[in-house]
Design a protein around this motif. Structure first.
Motif, short mmCIF file in Angstrom:
data_model
loop_
_atom_site.label_atom_id
_atom_site.label_comp_id
_atom_site.label_asym_id
_atom_site.label_seq_id
_atom_site.Cartn_x
_atom_site.Cartn_y
_atom_site.Cartn_z
N CYS A 1 -3.79 1.12 -17.59
CA CYS A 1 -3.74 1.78 -16.27
C CYS A 1 -2.90 0.96 -15.30
O CYS A 1 -2.03 1.49 -14.60
CB CYS A 1 -5.16 1.97 -15.75
N PHE A 2 -3.12 -0.35 -15.28
CA PHE A 2 -2.34 -1.23 -14.41
C PHE A 2 -0.86 -1.17 -14.78
O PHE A 2 0.00 -1.03 -13.91
CB PHE A 2 -2.87 -2.67 -14.51
N GLU A 3 -0.55 -1.30 -16.05
CA GLU A 3 0.84 -1.33 -16.52
C GLU A 3 1.57 0.00 -16.28
O GLU A 3 2.77 0.01 -16.03
CB GLU A 3 0.91 -1.69 -18.00
N SER A 4 0.85 1.11 -16.34
CA SER A 4 1.52 2.40 -16.19
C SER A 4 1.60 2.89 -14.76
O SER A 4 2.51 3.65 -14.41
CB SER A 4 0.82 3.46 -17.06
N SER A 5 0.69 2.46 -13.88
CA SER A 5 0.72 3.01 -12.53
C SER A 5 0.92 1.98 -11.42
O SER A 5 1.58 2.28 -10.43
CB SER A 5 -0.56 3.81 -12.26
N VAL A 6 0.42 0.78 -11.59
CA VAL A 6 0.52 -0.21 -10.51
C VAL A 6 1.78 -1.07 -10.67
O VAL A 6 2.56 -1.21 -9.73
CB VAL A 6 -0.75 -1.10 -10.46
N ARG A 7 2.00 -1.64 -11.84
CA ARG A 7 3.15 -2.53 -12.02
C ARG A 7 4.48 -1.86 -11.71
O ARG A 7 5.33 -2.45 -11.03
CB ARG A 7 3.19 -3.16 -13.41
N PRO A 8 4.72 -0.61 -12.14
CA PRO A 8 6.00 0.02 -11.78
C PRO A 8 6.22 0.12 -10.27
O PRO A 8 7.34 -0.05 -9.79
CB PRO A 8 5.91 1.42 -12.42
N ALA A 9 5.16 0.35 -9.51
CA ALA A 9 5.29 0.41 -8.04
C ALA A 9 5.64 -0.96 -7.49
O ALA A 9 6.46 -1.08 -6.57
CB ALA A 9 4.00 0.93 -7.42
N LEU A 10 5.06 -2.01 -8.04
CA LEU A 10 5.37 -3.37 -7.59
C LEU A 10 6.81 -3.74 -7.93
O LEU A 10 7.52 -4.33 -7.12
CB LEU A 10 4.42 -4.38 -8.22
N ASP A 11 7.23 -3.40 -9.14
CA ASP A 11 8.59 -3.72 -9.58
C ASP A 11 9.65 -2.93 -8.82
O ASP A 11 10.79 -3.37 -8.72
CB ASP A 11 8.74 -3.45 -11.08
N ALA A 12 9.29 -1.77 -8.28
CA ALA A 12 10.26 -0.91 -7.59
C ALA A 12 10.44 -1.25 -6.12
O ALA A 12 11.30 -0.67 -5.46
CB ALA A 12 9.82 0.55 -7.72
N MET A 13 9.69 -2.21 -5.62
CA MET A 13 9.80 -2.56 -4.20
C MET A 13 11.19 -3.12 -3.92
O MET A 13 11.63 -4.06 -4.57
CB MET A 13 8.72 -3.55 -3.81
N ARG B 1 0.84 -1.21 0.00
CA ARG B 1 0.00 0.00 0.00
C ARG B 1 0.87 1.25 0.00
O ARG B 1 0.64 2.19 -0.77
CB ARG B 1 -0.94 0.00 1.20
N ALA B 2 1.90 1.29 0.84
CA ALA B 2 2.79 2.44 0.91
C ALA B 2 3.48 2.69 -0.42
O ALA B 2 3.59 3.84 -0.87
CB ALA B 2 3.81 2.24 2.03
N ALA C 1 2.97 5.97 -2.71
CA ALA C 1 4.16 6.77 -3.01
C ALA C 1 4.34 6.96 -4.52
O ALA C 1 4.87 7.97 -4.97
CB ALA C 1 5.41 6.13 -2.41
N ALA C 2 3.87 6.00 -5.30
CA ALA C 2 3.98 6.07 -6.76
C ALA C 2 2.84 6.89 -7.38
O ALA C 2 2.74 6.98 -8.60
CB ALA C 2 4.00 4.67 -7.36
N GLY C 3 1.97 7.45 -6.54
CA GLY C 3 0.91 8.31 -7.06
C GLY C 3 -0.44 7.65 -7.22
O GLY C 3 -1.38 8.28 -7.70
N ASN C 4 -0.55 6.38 -6.86
CA ASN C 4 -1.85 5.72 -6.92
C ASN C 4 -2.72 6.23 -5.78
O ASN C 4 -2.26 6.37 -4.66
CB ASN C 4 -1.69 4.20 -6.80
N GLU C 5 -3.97 6.48 -6.08
CA GLU C 5 -4.91 6.92 -5.06
C GLU C 5 -5.91 5.82 -4.79
O GLU C 5 -6.02 4.87 -5.55
CB GLU C 5 -5.64 8.18 -5.53
N ASN C 6 -6.62 5.94 -3.69
CA ASN C 6 -7.69 4.99 -3.36
C ASN C 6 -7.18 3.56 -3.32
O ASN C 6 -7.64 2.69 -4.05
CB ASN C 6 -8.86 5.11 -4.35
N VAL C 7 -6.21 3.30 -2.44
CA VAL C 7 -5.64 1.97 -2.26
C VAL C 7 -6.10 1.46 -0.90
O VAL C 7 -5.88 2.11 0.12
CB VAL C 7 -4.10 1.99 -2.32
#
Length: 135
Positions: A82-94, A9-10, A14-20
């Motif tokens: 939307c998933f590929e541009s905002s969610v996956r990069p946050a997952l890959d950056a952990m 979630r953090a 931090a990657a700009g996703n809202e409503n998590v």
């Protein structure tokens, strides 16, 4: 398990996703926004702890589910983008855990009247806990 979801979630916030949200919250869907993400754990496995003088290391593996909800009028391609541009990069950056998207599905949820993209994410890592000084 809660720590894993909190870290996810953090990172997403931090990657700009809202409503998590976490899967076990009691907030009604109508209060979560037009687009929102829900995090849950499908499976969790902890290995035997490893002890050092000052630290306990707890290796773990888990499969999390990251579900992105959109209005039912949304099309699958834009939800996937939307998933590929905002969610996956946050997952890959952990950096605190190793993550890998192992499955993706998109379906219509007729109960919620939403289009849902769900990613299964394999997670592994080591939790470090300081040992009590009296041991």
């Amino acid at each position: 398990m809660h720590d894993i979801l909190s870290q996810f979630r953090a990172e997403l916030l931090a990657a700009g996703n809202e409503n998590v949200y976490l899967a076990f919250d009691a907030l009604p869907v109508r209060s979560k926004g037009e687009y929102f993400t829900v995090l849950g754990i499908k499976s969790f496995e902890a290995s035997a702890p490893v002890y050092s003088q000052y630290t306990v290391f707890l290796p773990f593996k888990a499969e999390t589910e990251v579900s992105v909800y959109a209005p039912e009028s949304e099309n699958m391609q834009s939800l996937y983008r939307c998933f590929e541009s905002s969610v996956r990069p946050a997952l890959d950056a952990m950096t605190s855990m190793t993550t890998r998207v192992c499955r993706l599905s998109i379906k219509h949820d007729s109960n919620l009247r939403r289009l849902v993209l769900t990613a299964g994410v394999s997670v592994s890592g080591i939790r470090r806990i300081a040992r009590d000084s009296d041991e």
